[in-house]
Write a protein that holds these residues in place. Structure first.
Motif, PDB file in Angstrom:
ATOM      1  N   ASN A  57       0.890  -1.293   0.001  1.00 18.23           N
ATOM      2  CA  ASN A  57       0.118   0.073  -0.060  1.00 18.23           C
ATOM      3  C   ASN A  57       0.867   1.355   0.113  1.00 18.23           C
ATOM      4  O   ASN A  57       1.605   1.428   0.987  1.00 18.23           O
ATOM      5  N   GLU A  63      -8.563   5.725   1.256  1.00 23.80           N
ATOM      6  CA  GLU A  63      -9.145   4.802   1.382  1.00 23.80           C
ATOM      7  C   GLU A  63      -9.138   3.887   0.169  1.00 23.80           C
ATOM      8  O   GLU A  63      -9.309   2.451   0.448  1.00 23.80           O
ATOM      9  N   GLU A  64      -9.277   4.442  -1.014  1.00 31.47           N
ATOM     10  CA  GLU A  64      -8.978   3.448  -1.967  1.00 31.47           C
ATOM     11  C   GLU A  64      -7.775   2.372  -2.073  1.00 31.47           C
ATOM     12  O   GLU A  64      -7.895   1.408  -2.367  1.00 31.47           O
ATOM     13  N   SER A  65      -6.642   2.975  -1.555  1.00 34.48           N
ATOM     14  CA  SER A  65      -5.715   2.135  -1.342  1.00 34.48           C
ATOM     15  C   SER A  65      -5.750   1.069  -0.172  1.00 34.48           C
ATOM     16  O   SER A  65      -5.277  -0.192  -0.303  1.00 34.48           O
ATOM     17  N   ASP A  66      -6.302   1.486   0.746  1.00 39.11           N
ATOM     18  CA  ASP A  66      -6.808   0.520   2.087  1.00 39.11           C
ATOM     19  C   ASP A  66      -7.784  -0.413   1.369  1.00 39.11           C
ATOM     20  O   ASP A  66      -7.693  -1.661   1.977  1.00 39.11           O
ATOM     21  N   GLN A  67      -8.576  -0.131   0.402  1.00 41.43           N
ATOM     22  CA  GLN A  67      -9.669  -1.198  -0.054  1.00 41.43           C
ATOM     23  C   GLN A  67      -8.809  -2.279  -1.148  1.00 41.43           C
ATOM     24  O   GLN A  67      -9.328  -3.363  -0.984  1.00 41.43           O
ATOM     25  N   ASP A  68      -7.835  -1.651  -1.618  1.00 37.29           N
ATOM     26  CA  ASP A  68      -7.238  -2.678  -2.412  1.00 37.29           C
ATOM     27  C   ASP A  68      -6.133  -3.630  -1.777  1.00 37.29           C
ATOM     28  O   ASP A  68      -6.184  -4.786  -2.076  1.00 37.29           O
ATOM     29  N   ALA A  70      -7.121  -4.728   1.134  1.00 35.47           N
ATOM     30  CA  ALA A  70      -8.300  -5.533   1.785  1.00 35.47           C
ATOM     31  C   ALA A  70      -8.625  -6.508   0.694  1.00 35.47           C
ATOM     32  O   ALA A  70      -8.630  -7.734   0.869  1.00 35.47           O
ATOM     33  N   TYR A  71      -8.816  -5.973  -0.344  1.00 37.05           N
ATOM     34  CA  TYR A  71      -9.156  -7.085  -1.499  1.00 37.05           C
ATOM     35  C   TYR A  71      -8.087  -8.185  -1.631  1.00 37.05           C
ATOM     36  O   TYR A  71      -8.340  -9.282  -1.919  1.00 37.05           O
ATOM     37  N   ASP A  74      -8.353 -10.725   1.006  1.00 36.45           N
ATOM     38  CA  ASP A  74      -9.372 -11.518   1.068  1.00 36.45           C
ATOM     39  C   ASP A  74      -9.230 -12.655  -0.268  1.00 36.45           C
ATOM     40  O   ASP A  74      -9.601 -13.877  -0.174  1.00 36.45           O
ATOM     41  N   ARG A 191      -9.491  -4.836  -8.710  1.00 34.85           N
ATOM     42  CA  ARG A 191      -9.629  -3.582  -8.164  1.00 34.85           C
ATOM     43  C   ARG A 191      -9.186  -2.685  -9.735  1.00 34.85           C
ATOM     44  O   ARG A 191      -8.158  -3.151 -10.400  1.00 34.85           O
ATOM     45  N   ASP A 193      -6.838   0.842 -10.263  1.00 35.83           N
ATOM     46  CA  ASP A 193      -6.078   2.149  -9.826  1.00 35.83           C
ATOM     47  C   ASP A 193      -6.352   3.099 -10.670  1.00 35.83           C
ATOM     48  O   ASP A 193      -5.993   3.226 -11.687  1.00 35.83           O
TER      49      ASP A 193
END
Length: 476
Positions: A57, A63-68, A70-71, A74, A191, A193
């Motif tokens: 990261n 937040e977009e990077s944090d979601q990356d 998390a993806y 998962d 995702r 970017d």
């Protein structure tokens, strides 16, 4: 496509049974597809691989990077792959090092690839560069200036520095649309970017504005570029062999951080081999920099110019020094560079110098008649043309100093302006102001590349000799 990748990997023995493999995973289409493909192959063909995903990261997109991140975590959990997820504030590192965003990000990613590979005992690092990336790399190098070697593109495999870890690219023969189709067929939702849409990065500009027009010229242009890359690779391998043999004959002394050449012997070889020997030497001293044609030509200029001695500063703390008939390439020990400290470099005309703090070369060239000059309208904004006879005094490139003023205006109406005010008016970010190079002759500021040209040493109808000074920025 899945079968095509599996067949190529076995044919080229990119990944062997029972290896531990680090996979770089950003969460985008390419790396998501790669991790899924490797996981599926490992299960279907019983390769016995141990897969480890590495995600960084970069701290650019909140937040977009944090979601990356998390993806990716998962996805790894679903595939049963151990995930190593890291966070670094690249903007902060850029401030500390003076690096651009893409260079700083790339160095950090590779640092973590090596770190995890050593920790888990991996012998391979697999990255998801694909055929479109290869085409863009070749076109980008061509636009920037490159040699035949640059047309070979990214290698399918190479060693990571001195470590016994090999970087492999299993998807270099696969186009992006094939990877997108694979993700859709396997219900993967990678995702996106948003920074890849920005035109401020030159690679993105090439991808979004240039390549669509090339496709209009020829729908199969990508295949032809890749075919050129393969032909260039075969020719380059042969010429590299000849160059290494030639280089071995002209080395006077070789140490871990220094190589000395015989200049007279070097001159006996064809220019084609000379241009190949230079990056061989530079790459021996460091693998941190991708040596471009500009670097090579700068070295050859100081080797063969008429002055009895010359020194060239290059990236990665490399210095090239010529004293009469010997040329010494050496690397100084890397030190933490404080880009907030003032700097000053003397420059010669003609000549070339690398300005580490600014990340650029400064080239100077003299012309003794108006007819010798190139088309001035074709020069970039990072060029200045001066009256050679007006450049009286020591010529230096330095950082700004308290009280600096520049003379502006026209011949009939000149005025002086503080540099601080000029930088504000020109919207130069504060973070860049101490790094921007300033050309000073005597006690007068002549030029600030990309910002402003002063009224001193301007050419006129009675000018008899001319100097063109060009700033050549390192590509990011």
């Amino acid at each position: 496509m899945y079968e095509k990748v599996q067949k190529r990997m076995e044919q080229d023995r990119l990944l062997l049974p029972h290896e531990s493999i680090v996979v770089g995973v950003s969460g985008g289409v390419d790396s998501t597809a790669l991790l899924h493909i490797l996981s599926k192959m490992n299960e279907q063909y019983q390769y016995g691989w141990k897969l480890y995903a590495v995600h960084l990261n970069h701290g650019f997109r909140g937040e977009e990077s944090d979601q990356d991140a998390a993806y990716v975590e998962d996805l790894c959990h679903t595939l049963g792959v151990k995930c190593y997820s890291f966070y670094e504030s690249v903007p902060e590192i850029m401030k500390e090092t003076g690096q651009g965003p893409q260079v700083a990000s790339r160095e950090l990613r590779y640092q973590y690839y090596r770190q995890v590979a050593k920790e888990v005992g991996a012998t391979k690092v697999a990255l998801a560069h694909h055929a479109d990336d290869q085409v863009e790399t070749i076109l980008f190098r061509m636009m920037r200036g490159t040699s035949l070697h640059g047309f070979t593109g990214m290698p399918q495999r190479r060693w990571l520095h001195a470590e016994q870890i090999e970087l492999v690219r299993p998807l270099l023969h696969v186009f992006r649309e094939e990877l997108e189709a694979y993700c859709e067929a396997n219900n993967l939702q990678p995702r996106h970017d948003s920074s890849n849409d920005s035109r401020k990065y030159k690679r993105n500009l090439l991808r979004h504005e240039v390549t669509p027009h090339l496709q209009q010229v020829n729908l199969r242009y990508r295949e032809h570029v890749l075919q050129l890359a393969e032909m260039a690779r075969v020719d380059d391998d042969y010429l590299q062999k000849l160059s290494q043999e030639a280089l071995n004959r002209i080395i006077v002394k070789q140490e871990s951080d220094k190589i000395i050449l015989d200049r007279k012997c070097l001159k006996t070889f064809d220019l084609a081999l000379q241009r190949r020997m230079i990056p061989l030497i530079l790459s021996y001293l460091t693998t941190e920099t991708e040596w471009s044609l500009q670097h090579v030509e700068a070295v050859l200029r100081i080797i063969f110019e008429e002055n009895p001695s010359a020194v060239l500063h290059l990236p990665s703390h490399i210095f090239v020094e010529r004293v009469y008939e010997q040329v010494c390439f050496r690397r100084q020990k890397a030190t933490a560079h404080d880009f907030s400290q003032p700097y000053s470099y003397p420059i010669t005309i003609p000549g070339t110098i690398w300005i580490e703090e600014a990340g650029m070369f400064i080239h100077t060239k003299r012309y003794d008649s108006l007819t010798d000059l190139p088309d001035l309208l074709s020069l970039s904004p990072y060029s200045a043309v001066c009256d050679a006879d007006a450049l009286v005094g020591d010529c230096i490139i330095r950082s700004r100093m308290p009280g600096d003023r520049i003379q502006l205006g026209t011949a009939g109406h000149c005025y002086s302006k503080k540099l601080k005010e000029l930088f504000i008016d020109e919207k130069v970010p504060k973070s860049r102001r101490d790094r921007i190079p300033i050309l000073v002759v005597g006690d007068r500021i002549i030029w600030i590349p990309g910002v402003k040209r002063s009224t001193h040493a301007m050419i006129h109808e009675k000018s008899r000799a001319f100097v063109i000074i060009q700033a050549d920025f390192r590509e990011e």
